[in-house]
Write an enzyme that holds these catalytic residues in place. Structure first.
Site, PDB file in Angstrom:
ATOM      1  N   GLY A  56       0.852  -1.193   0.000  1.00  0.00           N
ATOM      2  CA  GLY A  56       0.000   0.000   0.000  1.00  0.00           C
ATOM      3  C   GLY A  56       0.877   1.228   0.000  1.00  0.00           C
ATOM      4  O   GLY A  56       1.569   1.503   0.990  1.00  0.00           O
ATOM      5  N   LYS A  72     -14.379   9.238   9.583  1.00  0.00           N
ATOM      6  CA  LYS A  72     -14.197   7.909   8.976  1.00  0.00           C
ATOM      7  C   LYS A  72     -14.674   6.804   9.913  1.00  0.00           C
ATOM      8  O   LYS A  72     -14.387   5.637   9.697  1.00  0.00           O
ATOM      9  CB  LYS A  72     -12.742   7.699   8.595  1.00  0.00           C
ATOM     10  N   LYS A 111      -5.670   2.697  19.668  1.00  0.00           N
ATOM     11  CA  LYS A 111      -5.699   3.721  18.602  1.00  0.00           C
ATOM     12  C   LYS A 111      -7.126   4.247  18.422  1.00  0.00           C
ATOM     13  O   LYS A 111      -7.334   5.454  18.183  1.00  0.00           O
ATOM     14  CB  LYS A 111      -5.176   3.124  17.284  1.00  0.00           C
ATOM     15  N   MET A 144       0.316   7.470   3.632  1.00  0.00           N
ATOM     16  CA  MET A 144       0.834   6.905   4.882  1.00  0.00           C
ATOM     17  C   MET A 144       1.862   5.805   4.582  1.00  0.00           C
ATOM     18  O   MET A 144       2.956   5.803   5.145  1.00  0.00           O
ATOM     19  CB  MET A 144      -0.316   6.332   5.726  1.00  0.00           C
ATOM     20  N   GLY A 179      -0.664  11.239  11.261  1.00  0.00           N
ATOM     21  CA  GLY A 179      -0.942  11.766   9.929  1.00  0.00           C
ATOM     22  C   GLY A 179       0.250  11.546   9.004  1.00  0.00           C
ATOM     23  O   GLY A 179       1.184  10.806   9.339  1.00  0.00           O
ATOM     24  N   ASN A 229      -6.378   1.979  10.415  1.00  0.00           N
ATOM     25  CA  ASN A 229      -7.340   2.175  11.509  1.00  0.00           C
ATOM     26  C   ASN A 229      -8.416   1.099  11.427  1.00  0.00           C
ATOM     27  O   ASN A 229      -9.575   1.381  11.146  1.00  0.00           O
ATOM     28  CB  ASN A 229      -8.005   3.555  11.383  1.00  0.00           C
ATOM     29  N   SER A 250      -0.303   6.646  14.583  1.00  0.00           N
ATOM     30  CA  SER A 250      -0.893   7.984  14.610  1.00  0.00           C
ATOM     31  C   SER A 250       0.131   9.063  14.289  1.00  0.00           C
ATOM     32  O   SER A 250       1.308   8.947  14.634  1.00  0.00           O
ATOM     33  CB  SER A 250      -1.478   8.274  15.992  1.00  0.00           C
ATOM     34  N   HIS A 306      -7.716   6.616  21.176  1.00  0.00           N
ATOM     35  CA  HIS A 306      -6.938   7.819  20.831  1.00  0.00           C
ATOM     36  C   HIS A 306      -7.749   8.698  19.883  1.00  0.00           C
ATOM     37  O   HIS A 306      -7.866   9.916  20.057  1.00  0.00           O
ATOM     38  CB  HIS A 306      -5.613   7.403  20.169  1.00  0.00           C
ATOM     39  N   ASN A 307      -8.344   8.078  18.877  1.00  0.00           N
ATOM     40  CA  ASN A 307      -9.106   8.856  17.903  1.00  0.00           C
ATOM     41  C   ASN A 307     -10.348   9.477  18.525  1.00  0.00           C
ATOM     42  O   ASN A 307     -10.723  10.603  18.199  1.00  0.00           O
ATOM     43  CB  ASN A 307      -9.498   7.985  16.704  1.00  0.00           C
ATOM     44  N   GLU A 314      -9.209  12.382  20.232  1.00  0.00           N
ATOM     45  CA  GLU A 314      -8.908  13.367  19.178  1.00  0.00           C
ATOM     46  C   GLU A 314     -10.187  14.127  18.788  1.00  0.00           C
ATOM     47  O   GLU A 314     -10.192  15.349  18.656  1.00  0.00           O
ATOM     48  CB  GLU A 314      -8.321  12.600  17.986  1.00  0.00           C
ATOM     49  N   TYR A 315     -11.297  13.400  18.629  1.00  0.00           N
ATOM     50  CA  TYR A 315     -12.568  14.036  18.260  1.00  0.00           C
ATOM     51  C   TYR A 315     -12.970  15.077  19.310  1.00  0.00           C
ATOM     52  O   TYR A 315     -13.394  16.183  18.986  1.00  0.00           O
ATOM     53  CB  TYR A 315     -13.696  13.001  18.176  1.00  0.00           C
TER      54      TYR A 315
HETATM   55  C1  6PG Z   1      -4.064   9.890  13.471  1.00  0.00           C
HETATM   56  C2  6PG Z   1      -5.437  10.264  12.974  1.00  0.00           C
HETATM   57  C3  6PG Z   1      -5.733   9.547  11.715  1.00  0.00           C
HETATM   58  C4  6PG Z   1      -6.854  10.154  10.917  1.00  0.00           C
HETATM   59  C5  6PG Z   1      -8.139  10.143  11.617  1.00  0.00           C
HETATM   60  C6  6PG Z   1      -9.152  11.036  10.941  1.00  0.00           C
HETATM   61  O1  6PG Z   1      -3.999   9.444  14.601  1.00  0.00           O
HETATM   62  O2  6PG Z   1      -3.102  10.077  12.732  1.00  0.00           O
HETATM   63  O3  6PG Z   1      -6.382   9.914  13.937  1.00  0.00           O
HETATM   64  O4  6PG Z   1      -5.896   8.198  12.024  1.00  0.00           O
HETATM   65  O5  6PG Z   1      -6.550  11.445  10.557  1.00  0.00           O
HETATM   66  O6  6PG Z   1      -8.572   8.838  11.635  1.00  0.00           O
HETATM   67  O7  6PG Z   1     -10.344  10.581  11.349  1.00  0.00           O
HETATM   68  P1  6PG Z   1     -11.701  11.165  10.872  1.00  0.00           P
HETATM   69  O8  6PG Z   1     -11.682  11.180   9.369  1.00  0.00           O
HETATM   70  O9  6PG Z   1     -12.706  10.247  11.420  1.00  0.00           O
HETATM   71  O10 6PG Z   1     -11.756  12.543  11.438  1.00  0.00           O
END
Ligand code: 6PG
Length: 469
Positions: A10, A259, A182, A14, A130, A102, A128, A185-186, A189-190
């Site tokens: 892939g 996502k 993870k 990333m 980006g 993810n 994680s 973590h996300n 993040e939200y």
């Molecule tokens: C990370 C981010 C990465 C991604 C998110 C975006 O840790 O690098 O979390 O995994 O940018 O999954 O998620 P959404 O599209 O759901 O906002």
């Protein structure tokens, strides 16, 4: 022929950046994707000549040292299963497949169980940071059979972010635990992102601050206890203009995508019966933002107070001080809910999670990196079994000092009709959590009234029912 330690499948942003990261750390690496054009570009861009490209899956697999380590950097879902089936034709017992996307942790558990019967190890790795993190050093949380992770540990340590020299890569536990961490973590993040957006929204609408002024404030806050990657990038985002001198933020439509990882975090919290109100509100806030047509209609039909306040400069500085504290406390409560969810999951899935190790690897490379994590590390180093890090002395002190600021900010939002759902969830959670006596006795009575569901009593052991009518 020299065989490589690891291969990546892939070559999206990333995957290719992880390949360059390995190459920049003098690690020879095999890469596979179907597009010859893409492979050509990647090999050309690799100044170290450490990336060896393949568009035959078989040749790619056979270019790897045994036990082979194959990192999948492809979209989560059924494409992972299809690829696993194709790989199985060429793999030998003891080879290791690593899913670096993810993926949903329950899928990782299933794949793990399926592959172990075939003698193949499956590792779920949350990565994680980006695209930049992938290239310069991500935070990596991986789980699966520990026996399969010896070589991987060295490889991941090489490419991961470093926090004061310590690698932000950690073996988390068995089966889906890496992907689970993870996922949480996300979720965090939200809520981090939503809280910051609520601050922006208050400043913009209530105080009529312009973008530059808000940007300056975030940059200032980033020098203190709020210091974090998301505050830093928000400061940068708000001051960014296009060629015509327009702020880019003002050109972006107010509809937030996702996502699904935040939704999974909330769904799982519901399954585990753990309160996750801040993260869940932030998922709902994104969903509500997508109802743009309804919002436009409602804005013309439903009334509310005028969204304006006039402050003297002294009042303004008091307000901003409260806002900063409200943000810090809400952020703490959101992390506390996330870490409590990890605790529930650790018990449910037998993962024996080491929370201080998780907090440590969140300190660099990942999206939620923040100074606050040092305090969380301290709390769990002191006692990994603590019910919630909120009970540690540092956090007790902060919550007791800051809750009145959070209360004040929420009351302002409500009074002036400005929606700040995650701030509101934060104070509500705080007040519920510290309530020795809740209102649940009435819920139990109602359940018993209409459904004979019975209740327990405070004065006697046992299960009771009342004939209410
Ligand atoms: C990370 C981010 C990465 C991604 C998110 C975006 O840790 O690098 O979390 O995994 O940018 O999954 O998620 P959404 O599209 O759901 O906002």
């Amino acid at each position: 022929m020299i065989l490589n330690n690891i291969g990546i499948i892939g070559m999206g942003v990333m995957g290719s950046n992880i390949a360059f990261n390995f190459s920049n750390h003098n690690e020879r690496i095999s890469v596979y994707t179907r597009s010859s054009e893409k492979l050509k570009q990647i090999v050309q861009k690799d100044q170290n000549n450490f990336i060896i490209s393949f568009n035959s899956l078989k040749d790619f697999v056979f270019s790897l040292k045994k036990p082979r380590h194959i990192l999948l950097m492809i979209p989560s879902g059924s494409s992972i299963d299809l690829l696993i089936e194709s790989l199985l034709k060429f793999l030998d017992i003891g080879d290791v497949i690593i899913d670096g996307g993810n993926s949903f942790f329950k899928d990782t558990r299933k794949r793990n169980n399926y592959l172990i019967k075939k003698g193949i190890y499956f590792i779920g790795a949350g990565i994680s940071g980006g695209e930049k993190g992938a290239l310069l050093g991500p935070s990596i949380m991986y789980g699966g059979d520990k026996k399969a992770c010896a070589i991987l540990e060295i490889l991941f340590q090489k490419i991961s972010a470093k926090y004061h020299g310590q690698s932000c890569s950690e073996y988390i536990g068995s089966d889906g635990s890496g992907h689970y961490v993870k996922m949480v973590h996300n979720g965090i993040e939200y809520s981090d992102m939503q809280l910051i957006s609520e601050v922006y929204y208050l400043l913009k609408n209530l105080l009529q601050f312009d973008n530059q002024k808000i940007s300056n404030l975030f940059k200032k806050w980033n020098q203190g206890e709020l210091c974090s990657y998301l505050i830093e990038i928000t400061g940068n985002i708000l001051s960014k203009k296009n060629k015509n001198g327009n702020y880019i933020i003002d050109l972006i439509e107010d509809i937030a995508n996702n996502k699904g990882t935040g939704m999974w975090t909330s769904q799982n919290a519901l399954e585990l019966c753990v309160p996750l109100s801040l993260i869940t509100e932030s998922v709902f806030a994104r969903y509500l933002s997508t109802l743009k047509t309804q919002r436009i209609l409602a804005s013309t039909l439903f009334t509310g107070p005028e969204k304006k306040i006039k402050f003297t400069s002294k009042e303004l500085s008091i307000f901003l001080n409260h806002l900063q504290k409200a943000l810090y406390l809400s952020k703490i409560l959101s992390y506390a809910q996330g870490f409590t969810q990890l605790k529930f999951a650790s018990e449910k899935y037998n993962w024996n999670l080491q929370y201080f190790k998780i907090a440590k690897i969140f300190r660099a490379g990942c999206i939620i990196r923040a100074d606050l994590l040092n305090k969380i590390v301290d709390a769990y180093v002191e006692n990994n079994q603590i019910i919630s890090f909120l009970f540690s002395p540092y956090f007790q002190n902060i919550v007791n000092q800051y809750h009145s600021s959070l209360r004040y900010i929420v009351s302002i939002g409500v009074k002036f009709g400005i929606s700040i759902p995650v701030f509101s969830a934060a104070i509500s959670y705080y007040d519920s959590y510290r309530s020795k006596i809740s209102s649940a006795n009435l819920i139990q009575a109602q359940r018993d009234y209409f459904g004979s569901h019975t209740y327990s009593r405070i004065d006697k052991e046992g299960s009771f029912h009342t004939e209410w009518i």
